[in-house]
Design an enzyme around this catalytic site. Structure first.
Site, PDB file in Angstrom:
ATOM      1  N   LYS A   1      48.566  40.059  44.582  1.00  0.00           N
ATOM      2  CA  LYS A   1      47.507  40.723  45.336  1.00  0.00           C
ATOM      3  C   LYS A   1      47.994  41.217  46.703  1.00  0.00           C
ATOM      4  CE  LYS A   1      43.583  38.935  42.860  1.00  0.00           C
ATOM      5  NZ  LYS A   1      44.231  38.051  41.861  1.00  0.00           N
TER       6      LYS A   1
HETATM    7  C1  PLP Z   1      44.095  38.172  40.475  1.00  0.00           C
HETATM    8  C2  PLP Z   1      45.108  37.547  39.605  1.00  0.00           C
HETATM    9  C3  PLP Z   1      45.213  37.892  38.229  1.00  0.00           C
HETATM   10  C4  PLP Z   1      44.263  38.844  37.556  1.00  0.00           C
HETATM   11  O1  PLP Z   1      44.419  40.176  37.997  1.00  0.00           O
HETATM   12  P1  PLP Z   1      43.284  41.267  37.692  1.00  0.00           P
HETATM   13  O2  PLP Z   1      43.666  42.443  38.502  1.00  0.00           O
HETATM   14  O3  PLP Z   1      41.981  40.643  38.161  1.00  0.00           O
HETATM   15  O4  PLP Z   1      43.280  41.523  36.232  1.00  0.00           O
HETATM   16  C5  PLP Z   1      46.231  37.307  37.486  1.00  0.00           C
HETATM   17  N1  PLP Z   1      47.085  36.420  38.036  1.00  0.00           N
HETATM   18  C6  PLP Z   1      47.007  36.060  39.338  1.00  0.00           C
HETATM   19  C7  PLP Z   1      47.963  35.049  39.866  1.00  0.00           C
HETATM   20  C8  PLP Z   1      46.022  36.612  40.171  1.00  0.00           C
HETATM   21  O5  PLP Z   1      45.948  36.235  41.467  1.00  0.00           O
END
Ligand code: PLP
Length: 468
Positions: free
Chosen positions: A113
């Protein structure tokens, strides 16, 4: 480039006008009127670019109302070796069977993120300064999103963050990561309750329209369009890193929850990146896997959302999914509005007549993984490749190995580092996960957090006092 809503109720708008928007005013999601197409000559020119230069070339196609020199400076400030740990920003490593891992988790909070949120912090600060405005971000988090938002917004002029988290329910590492921030514009609020209680408080505050307007309350959730665009960049970079020339094709396998990450992959493919398949990996919360196997979308309530050892994918209503469905139904806003009216009535919908298109025209396939699969995959990758992967990435690797075709190059997206999920790593390997340099003493740093009962009024009073 102008932006519209998946439900048809937004007059075409410029990038900077939709940047701070959550949902479109009609409840839909914001999308560009069309995706830019990248021709072969352009793709050839991009192959040798640095991450920051590539990000500039891609993002300027979508953010064409920001002066180019400003955008270039913003992007160069964001994607640096200091913030992301290496000059490559997103290096690729190979496992012994040829499976490629695209490293997206070397940013400040050790999850992918950061890739988008770090840019969002700089974009928000820039646009707010230009307009002479300020913004107070209110969010709820059970882990990754909240910390990524705080590390992106810390110290930014004109921005405050009020982040609610369930008291005592995050891992010690995650708590330390958020609560140790000492920046005056970051406010950690722990709520005696569960994640849903935190989310209810955010909703209650959002629904107090007078309060929301007076204190300029906004959000940074995963439906923000700029986050999706920022994520498009690493699909291009990952493709270039995993191939020798633009004649090759690759598939991406993406551990998915809210469908934001793989939605960016879909857009990269629509732009002309040579992507064969987009493999959606879920955990036991498998609404998306069910859709891509059957064409039926049946979102579940929080009572039917399982708590798993890949917690950032514990989602049963994929908020970004509407963007893909808009494309799947031929960009027909009336159809999307009707489908989501069914979702709101808890009926879900059936697009099994489009299943063929989903796979052949859009390249989507899917698979699911369980706690036992995660443990087995973490052990296997550790034994065979001496690499420790986190639980979410393990879901991706498990599904990629199950679905990989002979000769297919599959790039698995690494969505977090194992240091964030030490309990499951210990369960799998009987030892602690490796800690990246600089995070050694994290849990012993002083923490700054205010604890409240699950009471929206108390949170409002706190916000009002903090903002003077
Ligand atoms: C947010 C997140 C996901 C999921 O990603 P999306 O964009 O919501 O599909 C998967 N793995 C981790 C570690 C995350 O922080």
């Amino acid at each position: 480039m102008r932006y519209i809503s998946t439900r048809g109720g937004l007059a075409p708008s410029a990038f900077c006008d939709i940047l701070l928007m959550g949902l479109a005013p009609d409840g839909g999601l914001v999308l560009p009127e069309h995706y830019p197409r990248i021709d072969r000559a352009t793709l050839d020119g991009w192959r040798s670019l640095s991450y920051a230069d590539l990000a500039f070339e891609i993002i300027r196609l979508f953010a064409d109302d920001i002066p180019q020199e400003d955008l270039r400076a913003l992007v160069s400030r964001t994607y640096t070796a200091e913030v992301f740990g290496s000059p490559e920003i997103t290096p690729v490593k190979r496992l012994h069977d040829g499976l490629a891992i695209l490293e997206l988790s070397n940013g400040p909070t050790l999850a992918f993120k950061d890739m988008a949120m770090q840019l969002l912090g700089n974009l928000f600060e820039y646009v707010l300064a230009k307009r002479g405005e300020t913004l107070n971000i209110l969010g709820a988090t059970s882990g990754d999103t909240g910390s990524a938002a705080e590390y992106a917004m810390r110290g930014k002029a004109g921005i405050n963050v009020f982040m609610l988290s369930p008291d005592g329910r995050m891992s010690a590492f995650q708590r330390a990561q958020m609560y140790s921030l000492q920046d005056a514009n970051i406010h950690n609020i722990a709520i005696r309750g569960m994640f849903d209680d935190c989310q209810d408080i955010v909703k209650a505050v959002q629904n107090d329209h007078a309060f929301k307007a007076r204190y300029r309350i906004g959000t940074v959730n995963s439906i923000n369009w700029a986050r999706v665009v920022a994520q498009v960049v690493y699909y291009f970079k990952g493709y270039f890193n995993a191939t020798g020339s633009n004649d090759e094709r690759v598939s991406f396998c993406v551990p998915s929850g809210n469908f934001g990450n793989v939605c960016a992959g879909h857009i990269a493919r629509q732009m002309g990146l040579p992507v064969e398949r987009l493999i959606v990996a879920t955990n036991e919360n498998d609404v998306l896997d069910e859709f891509f196997r059957t064409g039926r979308y049946r979102p579940r309530g929080t009572a039917h959302t399982y708590v798993t050892s890949s917690p950032s994918m514990d989602i049963s209503k994929a908020s970004n999914f509407e963007r893909f469905v808009f494309d799947l139904v031929g960009r027909d806003p009336d159809r999307v509005r009707a489908l989501w009216a069914q979702v709101e009535r808890a009926e879900g919908f059936d697009l099994s007549d489009r299943l063929e298109d989903t796979a052949t025209r859009f390249g989507f396939v899917s698979g699911r993984s369980t706690h036992a699969d995660r443990l087995a995959t973490i052990r296997q990758v550790d034994a065979e490749d001496a690499v420790v992967v986190d639980t979410h990435t393990a879901d991706g690797i498990k599904v990629a190995r199950a679905l990989r075709l002979p000769g297919e190059t599959v790039v698995c997206l690494e969505t977090a580092l194992p240091a964030k999920f030490a309990d499951t790593i210990r369960e799998a390997l009987d030892r602690d996960p490796p800690r990246p340099a600089g995070y050694e003493g994290l849990e012993s740093l002083p923490q700054r957090v205010t604890v409240f009962d699950a009471d929206a009024e108390a949170v409002k009073t706190y916000i009002a006092q903090a903002l003077g």
